[in-house]
Design an enzyme around this catalytic site. Sequence first.
Site, PDB file in Angstrom:
ATOM      1  N   ALA A  10      -9.666   9.544 -11.110  1.00  0.00           N
ATOM      2  CA  ALA A  10      -8.510  10.045 -11.850  1.00  0.00           C
ATOM      3  C   ALA A  10      -8.895  10.882 -13.068  1.00  0.00           C
ATOM      4  CB  ALA A  10      -7.632   8.876 -12.284  1.00  0.00           C
ATOM      5  N   THR A  14      -7.101  14.604 -15.448  1.00  0.00           N
ATOM      6  CA  THR A  14      -6.348  14.453 -16.697  1.00  0.00           C
ATOM      7  C   THR A  14      -6.172  15.792 -17.410  1.00  0.00           C
ATOM      8  OG1 THR A  14      -8.387  13.832 -17.869  1.00  0.00           O
ATOM      9  CG2 THR A  14      -7.000  12.040 -17.040  1.00  0.00           C
ATOM     10  N   ARG A  22      -6.663   3.716 -16.056  1.00  0.00           N
ATOM     11  CA  ARG A  22      -7.310   2.704 -16.882  1.00  0.00           C
ATOM     12  C   ARG A  22      -7.863   3.231 -18.200  1.00  0.00           C
ATOM     13  NH1 ARG A  22      -8.437   1.650 -11.541  1.00  0.00           N
ATOM     14  NH2 ARG A  22      -7.945  -0.455 -10.801  1.00  0.00           N
ATOM     15  N   GLN A  85     -10.993   9.851  -4.764  1.00  0.00           N
ATOM     16  CA  GLN A  85     -10.080   8.724  -4.864  1.00  0.00           C
ATOM     17  C   GLN A  85      -8.684   9.184  -5.263  1.00  0.00           C
ATOM     18  OE1 GLN A  85     -13.094   6.777  -7.582  1.00  0.00           O
ATOM     19  NE2 GLN A  85     -12.332   4.937  -6.573  1.00  0.00           N
ATOM     20  N   HIS A 105      -8.189   7.515  -0.599  1.00  0.00           N
ATOM     21  CA  HIS A 105      -7.019   6.668  -0.824  1.00  0.00           C
ATOM     22  C   HIS A 105      -5.728   7.312  -0.334  1.00  0.00           C
ATOM     23  CE1 HIS A 105      -9.366   4.475  -4.261  1.00  0.00           C
ATOM     24  NE2 HIS A 105      -9.768   4.143  -3.050  1.00  0.00           N
ATOM     25  N   CYS A 113       6.113   6.001   7.836  1.00  0.00           N
ATOM     26  CA  CYS A 113       6.990   4.877   8.124  1.00  0.00           C
ATOM     27  C   CYS A 113       6.127   3.669   8.450  1.00  0.00           C
ATOM     28  CB  CYS A 113       7.910   5.206   9.286  1.00  0.00           C
ATOM     29  SG  CYS A 113       8.938   3.792   9.791  1.00  0.00           S
ATOM     30  N   CYS A 132      13.249   5.533   7.073  1.00  0.00           N
ATOM     31  CA  CYS A 132      12.760   6.433   8.111  1.00  0.00           C
ATOM     32  C   CYS A 132      13.931   7.051   8.878  1.00  0.00           C
ATOM     33  CB  CYS A 132      11.855   5.663   9.071  1.00  0.00           C
ATOM     34  SG  CYS A 132      11.261   6.661  10.468  1.00  0.00           S
ATOM     35  N   CYS A 135      13.604   5.691  12.696  1.00  0.00           N
ATOM     36  CA  CYS A 135      13.858   4.313  13.140  1.00  0.00           C
ATOM     37  C   CYS A 135      14.504   3.431  12.074  1.00  0.00           C
ATOM     38  CB  CYS A 135      12.552   3.667  13.606  1.00  0.00           C
ATOM     39  SG  CYS A 135      11.427   3.199  12.259  1.00  0.00           S
ATOM     40  N   ILE A 216     -15.231  15.923 -19.282  1.00  0.00           N
ATOM     41  CA  ILE A 216     -15.407  16.410 -17.914  1.00  0.00           C
ATOM     42  C   ILE A 216     -15.210  17.914 -17.827  1.00  0.00           C
ATOM     43  CG2 ILE A 216     -14.329  16.347 -15.615  1.00  0.00           C
ATOM     44  CD1 ILE A 216     -13.900  13.331 -16.082  1.00  0.00           C
TER      45      ILE A 216
END
Length: 228
Positions: A10, A14, A22, A85, A105, A113, A132, A135, A216
């Site tokens: 994550a 940012t 976190r 992730q 992820h 569904c 859905c 269904c 970063i």
Amino acid sequence: MTRIAVLTGAGISTDSGIPDYRGPQGEWTKEPAAQRLFTYENFMADEGTREEFWRRYEGHPAWEAEPNGAHRAIAGLANVRVLTQNIDGLHQKAGTPARKVLELHGSMHRTVCTACGEGFSTRQILSGGKECPRCGGILKLGVTLFGEHLDAEVIGQARNIAAASEVFLAIGSSLHVEPAAALCAVAVRAGARLVIVNRDPTPYDDMAAAKITEPIGMAVPRLCAELA
């Protein structure tokens, strides 16, 4: 040509205006109780939890986010595979071909569904009902919630990529969420040089050949330029 694998968390997004989970200003740091929304058992058992979950994504900043310099620097690497992730799709938006990105992820851009398995565009679902249309089953964002297993094929492919890498970069991840974090160990045991870019300590710092704590947005473009 050096084979490079990049694991991103994550923290890389940012600078694009997407809060992490976190960090000091993270969603779960400021509101620890929100984690319950991301537990599969809670999501499936309680309609109120599902409604609150979907409300959070209706106005999520990721919908309008643009890739930042770190995403673009990674996209500029010639021999790279990205193991992310993140669910925001910003690596692809920055120019990394989709075939070179493994979304460990899942993706917020897809909804599935839980009953029939039909897939939908999340944009389509957000503008309509949360059942859905095929269904009537419960719809879930196409991401891995707590209590769910990662896709075995995807994580197996990720391990193969990590083991084949010569340089393994772990960027903006707390490296607390397994099995994704363990890709660092897979890479190192296969002989790769591990470089961690994260302001905070991680469980894999002792394995790293280098630990970079500068922001970063500064570190990754410089690092990618050196690798290129």
